[in-house]
Design a protein around this motif. Sequence first.
Motif, PDB file in Angstrom:
ATOM      1  N   PRO A  78      -3.169  -0.768  11.793  1.00  0.00           N
ATOM      2  CA  PRO A  78      -3.686  -1.627  10.674  1.00  0.00           C
ATOM      3  C   PRO A  78      -3.687  -3.216  10.664  1.00  0.00           C
ATOM      4  CG  PRO A  78      -2.518   0.086   9.696  1.00  0.00           C
ATOM      5  CD  PRO A  78      -2.340   0.211  11.263  1.00  0.00           C
ATOM      6  N   CYS A  96       0.720  -2.126   3.781  1.00  0.00           N
ATOM      7  CA  CYS A  96       0.987  -0.976   3.313  1.00  0.00           C
ATOM      8  C   CYS A  96       0.987   0.364   4.254  1.00  0.00           C
ATOM      9  CB  CYS A  96       0.133  -0.523   1.999  1.00  0.00           C
ATOM     10  SG  CYS A  96       0.861  -1.420   0.532  1.00  0.00           S
ATOM     11  N   ASP A  97      -0.413   0.153   4.788  1.00  0.00           N
ATOM     12  CA  ASP A  97      -0.817   1.292   5.949  1.00  0.00           C
ATOM     13  C   ASP A  97       0.013   1.119   6.975  1.00  0.00           C
ATOM     14  OD1 ASP A  97      -2.681   2.059   4.201  1.00  0.00           O
ATOM     15  OD2 ASP A  97      -4.358   0.890   5.125  1.00  0.00           O
ATOM     16  N   GLU A 157       3.137   1.584  11.800  1.00  0.00           N
ATOM     17  CA  GLU A 157       1.801   1.854  12.498  1.00  0.00           C
ATOM     18  C   GLU A 157       1.226   0.672  12.942  1.00  0.00           C
ATOM     19  OE1 GLU A 157      -0.539   3.657  14.258  1.00  0.00           O
ATOM     20  OE2 GLU A 157       0.516   5.073  13.138  1.00  0.00           O
ATOM     21  N   LYS A 183      -3.171  -4.196   1.703  1.00  0.00           N
ATOM     22  CA  LYS A 183      -3.485  -2.841   2.149  1.00  0.00           C
ATOM     23  C   LYS A 183      -3.109  -2.602   3.407  1.00  0.00           C
ATOM     24  CE  LYS A 183      -7.115   0.642   2.205  1.00  0.00           C
ATOM     25  NZ  LYS A 183      -6.752   0.975   3.387  1.00  0.00           N
ATOM     26  N   SER A 184      -3.224  -3.538   4.197  1.00  0.00           N
ATOM     27  CA  SER A 184      -3.040  -3.033   5.715  1.00  0.00           C
ATOM     28  C   SER A 184      -1.521  -3.076   5.847  1.00  0.00           C
ATOM     29  CB  SER A 184      -3.652  -4.318   6.535  1.00  0.00           C
ATOM     30  OG  SER A 184      -4.932  -4.424   6.391  1.00  0.00           O
TER      31      SER A 184
END
Lengths: 321, 321
Positions: free
Chosen positions: A252, A37-38, A249, A34-35
């Motif tokens: 994350p 992806c973020d 980014e 998930k991180s």
Amino acid sequence: MQHHNQKILDCTIRDGGLVNNWDFSVEFVKDLYKSLCDAGVDYMEIGYKNSPKLLKSANAGPWRFLDEKFLKEVIPVKGYTKLSALVDIGRVDEADILPREESSLDMIRVATYIKELDKALELVQKFHDRGYETTLNIMALSHVMEHELEAAFAEVRESPVDVVYIVDSYGSLSPTDISHLVDKFKRLLPNKLLGVHTHNNLQLAFANTLVAVEKGVTFLDASVYGMGRAAGNCNTELLVSHLRNPRYEVRPLLDVIERHMLDIRKKWEWGYIIPYMIAGALNEHPRVAMALRASEDRDKFVEFYDRLTSVEVAGSTQARD
Amino acid sequence: MQHHNQKILDCTIRDGGLVNNWDFSVEFVKDLYKSLCDAGVDYMEIGYKNSPKLLKSANAGPWRFLDEKFLKEVIPVKGYTKLSALVDIGRVDEADILPREESSLDMIRVATYIKELDKALELVQKFHDRGYETTLNIMALSHVMEHELEAAFAEVRESPVDVVYIVDSYGSLSPTDISHLVDKFKRLLPNKLLGVHTHNNLQLAFANTLVAVEKGVTFLDASVYGMGRAAGNCNTELLVSHLRNPRYEVRPLLDVIERHMLDIRKKWEWGYIIPYMIAGALNEHPRVAMALRASEDRDKFVEFYDRLTSVEVAGSTQARD
């Protein structure tokens, strides 16, 4: 300089698994996915797709021998980040590789030494035919002579492989070396995308990756907090923070490091550790240094240096990346 | 490429003292000096030559305010390695600086921000007149605009200073930045030797130093095991191991790391630590990150990142290197 063409491939689980015998919890891997992806990371290498029938590996975690059913449970719905797996020649059972449309994986990467290139290209062809993106990861380049490379690459040009990787298995290459290799790969493989996989023995993993970026290399391997075998890899958080692409980014990843990686680092070691620095400086496979770190003599640096530089034991035999 | 013109200046005691408030034993410093001599390291920066009358510094070790009588006791007979000390503008009492023939020191380095360059050059002139080799260490270059540099350097060209240093105080510069700065310094200061002092916030200290070497920079600051403020410096053992000069020998440094630095590192922290990485990536002075590491919130990386990237507190004021 903008970096819109680069792709970051996070190999924390795969290369980091070489540190902790793939002892990553499902919760952690879900959270890491998930991180990533973020963070806008393009690929996550979630493990090896080798066969437990072909490779003894006591008590290894499930990321050592990825199973498609298990993968679907871990990541039932995919996000931005694609999934890849690495295979080793002679350790993969081709029957395990489903057609891509039935698999969670998007990309299969084949690790090879230059002398096994023929076998690697056969595997690449099969995985390509099953619909996967493919890469050829040429290991131990610091031990390959240039004429070997030139002879071998005629075949690579004809292969459907998408990406050819420069792999600094021993963490011994300098930015000047990387620059030279990228020039050579570009000249010999004008129809292929290039990738780079670095190790941090000499604290040059990030810098070497940046040199590759400046030279137009597309695929950049990295791991969160640098977690990878021995000295570890280029840090994903450094790349994400540095590359000028609005997709990336870093926040994350800082979050993952804070919540997970500090504890993992307390339990397992990787990074700039003197025996790994010595092995890198001497252009040696880290296995002897890893054995030292697992022994009582772990901090006997001078003795280790003397052993590696004495005539009797100079040179190491090739082994797996 | 041979590296016979380069000079390594080890600043473990001076910059490392910013980590442990100069809590180095006399035995350790003696031992380090001997090892640096054996390793062929050209200079050892043994501390600051600031005045305790001009600078409050509770319980600092003696390397914070070097005393000539004390220095003679520590190093009664000098070997290959020359000794240097750093001074800060407004913190040095010129009366403390003996003529070189009465001093243990060979070189005095003046740290300055670009806006205090006039004062720095006055000090350089005095130390030069007393017989010392001199350097001008221009800090925080990542916060200096190019036209400021150009205007200031006319005076530097006229000064007797031997070496002008590019100092990456915030550890925020990339190899490309260093390359650009070296080109500029070479163009503006054709009659001066150049030096480089790096910090490792982005794991680029060694790589940045190598870029400087390739560009012809002569003086290379480093510290053993990277011990220096916050993320630390370029590692002396990496430079000594890498540079192609038969004088350099890494073994004595491995010995110092084994016998001393591992224990020191257990007691004090420096190196690649996420808040320092964040400060470097944001081109900020590490002081806020150092305060965080000294607090209960030391591992709250995301909160720290959010604080530094929020509009309210963006930008830091200048402070000492």
